[in-house]
Motif scaffolding. Structure first.
Motif, PDB file in Angstrom:
ATOM      1  N   VAL A  66       0.813  -1.208   0.000  1.00 34.32           N
ATOM      2  CA  VAL A  66       0.000   0.000   0.000  1.00 34.32           C
ATOM      3  C   VAL A  66       0.853   1.268   0.000  1.00 34.32           C
ATOM      4  O   VAL A  66       1.797   1.406   0.777  1.00 34.32           O
ATOM      5  N   LYS A  67       0.490   2.189  -0.886  1.00 37.70           N
ATOM      6  CA  LYS A  67       1.106   3.508  -0.961  1.00 37.70           C
ATOM      7  C   LYS A  67       0.006   4.532  -0.708  1.00 37.70           C
ATOM      8  O   LYS A  67      -0.966   4.594  -1.453  1.00 37.70           O
ATOM      9  N   VAL A  68       0.148   5.296   0.358  1.00 37.87           N
ATOM     10  CA  VAL A  68      -0.910   6.189   0.808  1.00 37.87           C
ATOM     11  C   VAL A  68      -0.720   7.587   0.230  1.00 37.87           C
ATOM     12  O   VAL A  68       0.343   8.198   0.368  1.00 37.87           O
ATOM     13  N   TYR A  69      -1.776   8.082  -0.402  1.00 37.61           N
ATOM     14  CA  TYR A  69      -1.832   9.463  -0.897  1.00 37.61           C
ATOM     15  C   TYR A  69      -2.946  10.167  -0.129  1.00 37.61           C
ATOM     16  O   TYR A  69      -4.111   9.785  -0.221  1.00 37.61           O
ATOM     17  N   GLN A  70      -2.578  11.194   0.622  1.00 36.19           N
ATOM     18  CA  GLN A  70      -3.510  11.842   1.535  1.00 36.19           C
ATOM     19  C   GLN A  70      -3.712  13.308   1.158  1.00 36.19           C
ATOM     20  O   GLN A  70      -2.751  14.042   0.940  1.00 36.19           O
ATOM     21  N   ALA A  71      -4.976  13.729   1.091  1.00 36.52           N
ATOM     22  CA  ALA A  71      -5.290  15.132   0.859  1.00 36.52           C
ATOM     23  C   ALA A  71      -4.582  16.003   1.897  1.00 36.52           C
ATOM     24  O   ALA A  71      -4.592  15.691   3.088  1.00 36.52           O
ATOM     25  N   ARG A  82       2.014  -0.907   9.843  1.00 33.12           N
ATOM     26  CA  ARG A  82       1.959  -2.270   9.320  1.00 33.12           C
ATOM     27  C   ARG A  82       2.759  -2.433   8.030  1.00 33.12           C
ATOM     28  O   ARG A  82       2.776  -3.516   7.452  1.00 33.12           O
ATOM     29  N   GLY A  83       3.390  -1.338   7.586  1.00 35.23           N
ATOM     30  CA  GLY A  83       4.273  -1.455   6.434  1.00 35.23           C
ATOM     31  C   GLY A  83       3.929  -0.621   5.233  1.00 35.23           C
ATOM     32  O   GLY A  83       4.648  -0.649   4.227  1.00 35.23           O
ATOM     33  N   ALA A  84       2.835   0.141   5.264  1.00 30.70           N
ATOM     34  CA  ALA A  84       2.465   0.998   4.143  1.00 30.70           C
ATOM     35  C   ALA A  84       3.436   2.177   4.040  1.00 30.70           C
ATOM     36  O   ALA A  84       4.102   2.547   5.010  1.00 30.70           O
ATOM     37  N   GLU A  85       3.489   2.770   2.870  1.00 33.43           N
ATOM     38  CA  GLU A  85       4.356   3.929   2.626  1.00 33.43           C
ATOM     39  C   GLU A  85       3.504   5.178   2.437  1.00 33.43           C
ATOM     40  O   GLU A  85       2.580   5.199   1.619  1.00 33.43           O
ATOM     41  N   LEU A  86       3.805   6.228   3.183  1.00 39.54           N
ATOM     42  CA  LEU A  86       3.119   7.508   3.051  1.00 39.54           C
ATOM     43  C   LEU A  86       3.852   8.354   2.014  1.00 39.54           C
ATOM     44  O   LEU A  86       5.049   8.605   2.158  1.00 39.54           O
ATOM     45  N   ARG A  87       3.123   8.796   0.983  1.00 38.45           N
ATOM     46  CA  ARG A  87       3.761   9.536  -0.099  1.00 38.45           C
ATOM     47  C   ARG A  87       3.285  10.984  -0.163  1.00 38.45           C
ATOM     48  O   ARG A  87       2.134  11.299   0.157  1.00 38.45           O
ATOM     49  N   ASN A  88       4.185  11.844  -0.596  1.00 42.64           N
ATOM     50  CA  ASN A  88       3.828  13.222  -0.876  1.00 42.64           C
ATOM     51  C   ASN A  88       2.703  13.251  -1.910  1.00 42.64           C
ATOM     52  O   ASN A  88       2.743  12.531  -2.903  1.00 42.64           O
ATOM     53  N   THR A  89       1.707  14.084  -1.693  1.00 41.49           N
ATOM     54  CA  THR A  89       0.525  14.101  -2.555  1.00 41.49           C
ATOM     55  C   THR A  89       0.261  15.461  -3.189  1.00 41.49           C
ATOM     56  O   THR A  89      -0.160  15.529  -4.345  1.00 41.49           O
ATOM     57  N   GLU A  90       0.484  16.540  -2.457  1.00 41.13           N
ATOM     58  CA  GLU A  90       0.032  17.854  -2.910  1.00 41.13           C
ATOM     59  C   GLU A  90       1.170  18.861  -3.083  1.00 41.13           C
ATOM     60  O   GLU A  90       2.276  18.685  -2.563  1.00 41.13           O
ATOM     61  N   ALA A 106      -1.411  14.104 -11.573  1.00 37.89           N
ATOM     62  CA  ALA A 106      -0.110  13.953 -12.234  1.00 37.89           C
ATOM     63  C   ALA A 106       0.897  13.286 -11.309  1.00 37.89           C
ATOM     64  O   ALA A 106       1.706  12.451 -11.740  1.00 37.89           O
ATOM     65  N   ASN A 107       0.835  13.633 -10.030  1.00 41.37           N
ATOM     66  CA  ASN A 107       1.759  13.070  -9.044  1.00 41.37           C
ATOM     67  C   ASN A 107       1.534  11.571  -8.871  1.00 41.37           C
ATOM     68  O   ASN A 107       2.486  10.777  -8.872  1.00 41.37           O
ATOM     69  N   ILE A 108       0.265  11.166  -8.733  1.00 39.58           N
ATOM     70  CA  ILE A 108      -0.033   9.739  -8.589  1.00 39.58           C
ATOM     71  C   ILE A 108       0.354   8.987  -9.857  1.00 39.58           C
ATOM     72  O   ILE A 108       0.950   7.904  -9.796  1.00 39.58           O
ATOM     73  N   GLY A 137       2.220  -3.179  -9.748  1.00 41.39           N
ATOM     74  CA  GLY A 137       2.180  -4.078  -8.606  1.00 41.39           C
ATOM     75  C   GLY A 137       1.851  -3.398  -7.290  1.00 41.39           C
ATOM     76  O   GLY A 137       1.650  -4.078  -6.280  1.00 41.39           O
ATOM     77  N   GLU A 138       1.811  -2.055  -7.277  1.00 39.64           N
ATOM     78  CA  GLU A 138       1.490  -1.331  -6.057  1.00 39.64           C
ATOM     79  C   GLU A 138      -0.011  -1.083  -5.965  1.00 39.64           C
ATOM     80  O   GLU A 138      -0.718  -1.030  -6.971  1.00 39.64           O
ATOM     81  N   LEU A 139      -0.474  -0.903  -4.746  1.00 40.43           N
ATOM     82  CA  LEU A 139      -1.864  -0.542  -4.485  1.00 40.43           C
ATOM     83  C   LEU A 139      -1.881   0.821  -3.806  1.00 40.43           C
ATOM     84  O   LEU A 139      -1.498   0.951  -2.650  1.00 40.43           O
ATOM     85  N   GLY A 140      -2.297   1.828  -4.531  1.00 41.38           N
ATOM     86  CA  GLY A 140      -2.421   3.154  -3.945  1.00 41.38           C
ATOM     87  C   GLY A 140      -3.749   3.293  -3.214  1.00 41.38           C
ATOM     88  O   GLY A 140      -4.753   2.692  -3.603  1.00 41.38           O
TER      89      GLY A 140
END
Length: 232
Positions: A62-67, A100-108, A156-158, A165-168
């Motif tokens: 999981v790759k997390v994109y957060q507002a 649990r192992g997910a990655e938090l990614r820059n979104t904005e 564009a960022n996502i 293979g990733e799940l955003g």
């Protein structure tokens, strides 16, 4: 295959920072006391149903994109922890996934977020009852234009960072229009219906049909059964 789950978030007071208490009071006044009390229960149930589903995922994928998230790495984790500690249900859920192992990614884009925050502060300071129509319409046009710019950047960022293979998992308000701007090879599914979220709030804040509101609330609290075989 690149996959993206879209969570049309419902903000709570803790998400809104210093403006949260004021916005909550204004919304409660619009909805009415009984409806707002029900709303607080709906918000909790809404997030519990989402958390129940996301807890079943393999967090390592999981790759997390957060507002509102304009950083990753240690800075992003600090922002996440601070928001979760303030009581944000959204960020508490993300913190659980990251642990649990997910990655938090820059979104904005931070510059666009700054413009939005300044606009919110200005709007709260102004008395809408004394604004003329031209001023109100101009302010709405600016907000709409800024929303489009944010959505274009997020999409564009996502599209550039989500890999095969990733799940955003994208946490973003229902009024945004990011999905239509994503790369066509990204398969997207909303785990809650964004149109239902918007209809619920329209009825909560401006409607008078309690049965309709209860139907919407029931739908928002229902268990999540997303189908990742197609695109929104």
């Amino acid at each position: 295959m690149r996959r993206l789950l879209y969570v049309p978030i419902i903000h709570d007071e803790a998400d809104m920072g210093s403006a949260g208490a004021t916005l909550a009071r204004q919304s409660a006044a619009m909805a009415g006391g009984e409806r707002w009390e029900m709303h607080t229960v709906v918000v909790r149930s809404f997030w519990e149903s989402i958390a129940s589903y996301l807890s079943s995922l393999d967090a390592s994928l999981v790759k997390v994109y957060q507002a509102g998230m304009a950083a990753d790495g240690e800075t992003g984790r600090r922002v996440m922890e601070e928001a979760a500690d303030r009581g944000s249900i959204n960020y508490q859920l993300i913190r659980d996934m990251v642990r649990r192992g997910a990655e938090l990614r820059n979104t904005e884009d931070p510059a666009l977020l700054l413009q939005e925050h300044e606009g919110i502060r200005t709007a709260l300071q102004q008395n809408s009852a004394t604004q003329d129509q031209q001023t109100a319409e101009s302010g709405q046009l600016q907000r709409d234009r800024l929303l489009e710019q944010r959505d274009a950047f997020i999409a564009a960022n996502i599209s550039a960072t989500l890999r095969e293979g990733e799940l955003g998992v994208l946490f973003l308000g229902a009024s945004h229009n990011v999905v239509s701007r994503l790369a066509r090879d990204i398969r997207v599914q909303a785990i809650k219906d964004p149109e239902l979220v918007m209809a619920y709030f329209a009825e909560l804040l401006a409607g008078h049909d309690d049965r309709r509101l209860e139907e919407f609330a029931h739908g928002l609290a229902a268990p999540v059964f997303p189908n990742l075989n197609g695109r929104l």
